[in-house]
Design a protein around this motif. Sequence first.
Motif, PDB file in Angstrom:
ATOM      1  N   SER A  80      11.071  -5.482 -16.431  1.00 50.12           N
ATOM      2  CA  SER A  80      11.192  -6.480 -15.171  1.00 50.12           C
ATOM      3  C   SER A  80      12.015  -5.923 -14.182  1.00 50.12           C
ATOM      4  O   SER A  80      12.044  -6.165 -12.929  1.00 50.12           O
ATOM      5  N   GLU A  81      12.886  -4.692 -14.291  1.00 48.65           N
ATOM      6  CA  GLU A  81      13.678  -3.934 -13.334  1.00 48.65           C
ATOM      7  C   GLU A  81      13.026  -2.649 -13.022  1.00 48.65           C
ATOM      8  O   GLU A  81      13.702  -2.291 -12.139  1.00 48.65           O
ATOM      9  N   GLU A  82      12.176  -2.211 -13.743  1.00 46.45           N
ATOM     10  CA  GLU A  82      11.040  -1.065 -13.215  1.00 46.45           C
ATOM     11  C   GLU A  82      10.634  -1.116 -11.889  1.00 46.45           C
ATOM     12  O   GLU A  82       9.997  -2.148 -11.596  1.00 46.45           O
ATOM     13  N   GLU A  83      10.892  -0.250 -11.285  1.00 49.17           N
ATOM     14  CA  GLU A  83      10.318  -0.181  -9.750  1.00 49.17           C
ATOM     15  C   GLU A  83       9.065   0.460  -9.648  1.00 49.17           C
ATOM     16  O   GLU A  83       8.041   0.094  -8.740  1.00 49.17           O
ATOM     17  N   LYS A  84       8.613   1.506 -10.582  1.00 47.79           N
ATOM     18  CA  LYS A  84       7.652   1.943 -10.610  1.00 47.79           C
ATOM     19  C   LYS A  84       7.155   2.348 -12.068  1.00 47.79           C
ATOM     20  O   LYS A  84       7.817   2.150 -12.934  1.00 47.79           O
ATOM     21  N   ALA A  85       5.799   2.538 -12.262  1.00 43.01           N
ATOM     22  CA  ALA A  85       5.238   2.539 -13.561  1.00 43.01           C
ATOM     23  C   ALA A  85       5.762   3.838 -14.257  1.00 43.01           C
ATOM     24  O   ALA A  85       5.908   4.897 -13.594  1.00 43.01           O
ATOM     25  N   PRO A  86       6.223   3.711 -15.581  1.00 42.56           N
ATOM     26  CA  PRO A  86       6.725   4.511 -16.288  1.00 42.56           C
ATOM     27  C   PRO A  86       5.758   5.920 -16.962  1.00 42.56           C
ATOM     28  O   PRO A  86       6.026   6.943 -17.223  1.00 42.56           O
ATOM     29  N   ALA A  87       4.568   5.463 -16.761  1.00 40.27           N
ATOM     30  CA  ALA A  87       3.590   6.365 -16.947  1.00 40.27           C
ATOM     31  C   ALA A  87       1.967   6.012 -16.305  1.00 40.27           C
ATOM     32  O   ALA A  87       2.138   5.066 -15.557  1.00 40.27           O
ATOM     33  N   LEU A  88       1.088   6.868 -16.828  1.00 38.16           N
ATOM     34  CA  LEU A  88      -0.297   6.718 -16.037  1.00 38.16           C
ATOM     35  C   LEU A  88      -0.706   5.401 -16.657  1.00 38.16           C
ATOM     36  O   LEU A  88      -0.427   5.040 -17.707  1.00 38.16           O
ATOM     37  N   PRO A  89      -1.869   4.684 -16.024  1.00 37.47           N
ATOM     38  CA  PRO A  89      -2.316   3.472 -16.521  1.00 37.47           C
ATOM     39  C   PRO A  89      -2.880   3.666 -18.118  1.00 37.47           C
ATOM     40  O   PRO A  89      -3.376   4.883 -18.436  1.00 37.47           O
ATOM     41  N   GLY A  90      -2.746   2.634 -18.791  1.00 35.81           N
ATOM     42  CA  GLY A  90      -3.386   2.596 -20.224  1.00 35.81           C
ATOM     43  C   GLY A  90      -2.190   1.876 -21.245  1.00 35.81           C
ATOM     44  O   GLY A  90      -1.289   1.267 -20.570  1.00 35.81           O
ATOM     45  N   ARG A  91      -2.745   1.956 -22.469  1.00 36.95           N
ATOM     46  CA  ARG A  91      -1.858   1.240 -23.326  1.00 36.95           C
ATOM     47  C   ARG A  91      -1.170   2.333 -24.338  1.00 36.95           C
ATOM     48  O   ARG A  91      -1.541   3.300 -24.988  1.00 36.95           O
ATOM     49  N   TYR A  92       0.242   1.800 -24.374  1.00 34.67           N
ATOM     50  CA  TYR A  92       1.224   2.733 -25.076  1.00 34.67           C
ATOM     51  C   TYR A  92       1.936   2.064 -26.051  1.00 34.67           C
ATOM     52  O   TYR A  92       2.468   0.952 -25.803  1.00 34.67           O
ATOM     53  N   PRO A  93       1.983   2.553 -27.330  1.00 36.03           N
ATOM     54  CA  PRO A  93       3.160   1.883 -28.111  1.00 36.03           C
ATOM     55  C   PRO A  93       4.818   2.180 -27.296  1.00 36.03           C
ATOM     56  O   PRO A  93       4.943   3.160 -26.741  1.00 36.03           O
ATOM     57  N   ALA A  94       5.642   1.118 -27.468  1.00 39.74           N
ATOM     58  CA  ALA A  94       6.743   1.005 -26.667  1.00 39.74           C
ATOM     59  C   ALA A  94       7.868   0.635 -27.260  1.00 39.74           C
ATOM     60  O   ALA A  94       7.606  -0.386 -28.101  1.00 39.74           O
ATOM     61  N   GLU A  95       9.053   1.101 -27.197  1.00 36.67           N
ATOM     62  CA  GLU A  95      10.386   0.507 -27.563  1.00 36.67           C
ATOM     63  C   GLU A  95      11.222   0.814 -26.806  1.00 36.67           C
ATOM     64  O   GLU A  95      11.383   1.796 -26.036  1.00 36.67           O
ATOM     65  N   VAL A  96      12.513   0.236 -26.950  1.00 37.05           N
ATOM     66  CA  VAL A  96      13.629   0.650 -26.039  1.00 37.05           C
ATOM     67  C   VAL A  96      14.659   0.966 -27.123  1.00 37.05           C
ATOM     68  O   VAL A  96      14.963   0.445 -27.924  1.00 37.05           O
ATOM     69  N   ILE A  97      15.195   2.334 -26.781  1.00 36.09           N
ATOM     70  CA  ILE A  97      16.183   2.873 -27.730  1.00 36.09           C
ATOM     71  C   ILE A  97      17.553   3.151 -26.722  1.00 36.09           C
ATOM     72  O   ILE A  97      17.193   3.970 -25.550  1.00 36.09           O
ATOM     73  N   ASP A  98      18.468   2.960 -26.909  1.00 33.88           N
ATOM     74  CA  ASP A  98      19.955   3.031 -26.107  1.00 33.88           C
ATOM     75  C   ASP A  98      19.389   2.796 -24.619  1.00 33.88           C
ATOM     76  O   ASP A  98      19.929   3.421 -23.864  1.00 33.88           O
ATOM     77  N   ALA A  99      18.880   1.723 -24.335  1.00 26.08           N
ATOM     78  CA  ALA A  99      18.640   1.182 -23.223  1.00 26.08           C
ATOM     79  C   ALA A  99      17.692   2.030 -22.492  1.00 26.08           C
ATOM     80  O   ALA A  99      17.607   1.882 -21.124  1.00 26.08           O
ATOM     81  N   GLU A 100      17.133   2.871 -23.020  1.00 23.20           N
ATOM     82  CA  GLU A 100      15.993   3.786 -22.524  1.00 23.20           C
ATOM     83  C   GLU A 100      14.497   3.328 -23.034  1.00 23.20           C
ATOM     84  O   GLU A 100      14.449   3.244 -24.174  1.00 23.20           O
ATOM     85  N   LEU A 101      13.499   3.428 -22.104  1.00 17.82           N
ATOM     86  CA  LEU A 101      12.111   3.216 -22.700  1.00 17.82           C
ATOM     87  C   LEU A 101      11.435   4.419 -23.258  1.00 17.82           C
ATOM     88  O   LEU A 101      11.659   5.548 -22.717  1.00 17.82           O
TER      89      LEU A 101
END
Length: 110
Positions: A80-101
């Motif tokens: 919700s705080e991201e201003e731009k997409a972190p990667a190209l469009p698609g589906r990715y397994p995701a987790e937050v480790i040490d406040a980093e995506l």
Amino acid sequence: MSTDPRVEAVARVIGAYGTSEKVSAEFMGYATEALAAADAVDPLRRPGHVLEIRPTSYGIQHPPECRPHLLDCPLEMLMSEEEKAPALPGRYPAEVIDAELVLGPRIEES
């Protein structure tokens, strides 16, 4: 040992039908294969979060254990705080480790 907590639980159930109460490597193998087959058929069963990045938005598939606390989900809060997409469009397994995506490899749709 597997990092998927479901594997040992399933192995224990499989083992309950045998003569030993100890979870054997054989039962762990059966459990891993059974869960992988079920996950392949029904992607909602996969453990962990899946982040769907779209050209102008995103969506998050939350694992069952996260669903009662969606508003407190660290991934939801970070995205919700991201201003731009972190990667190209698609589906990715995701987790937050040490406040980093942290994104896994893109999930190829079959």
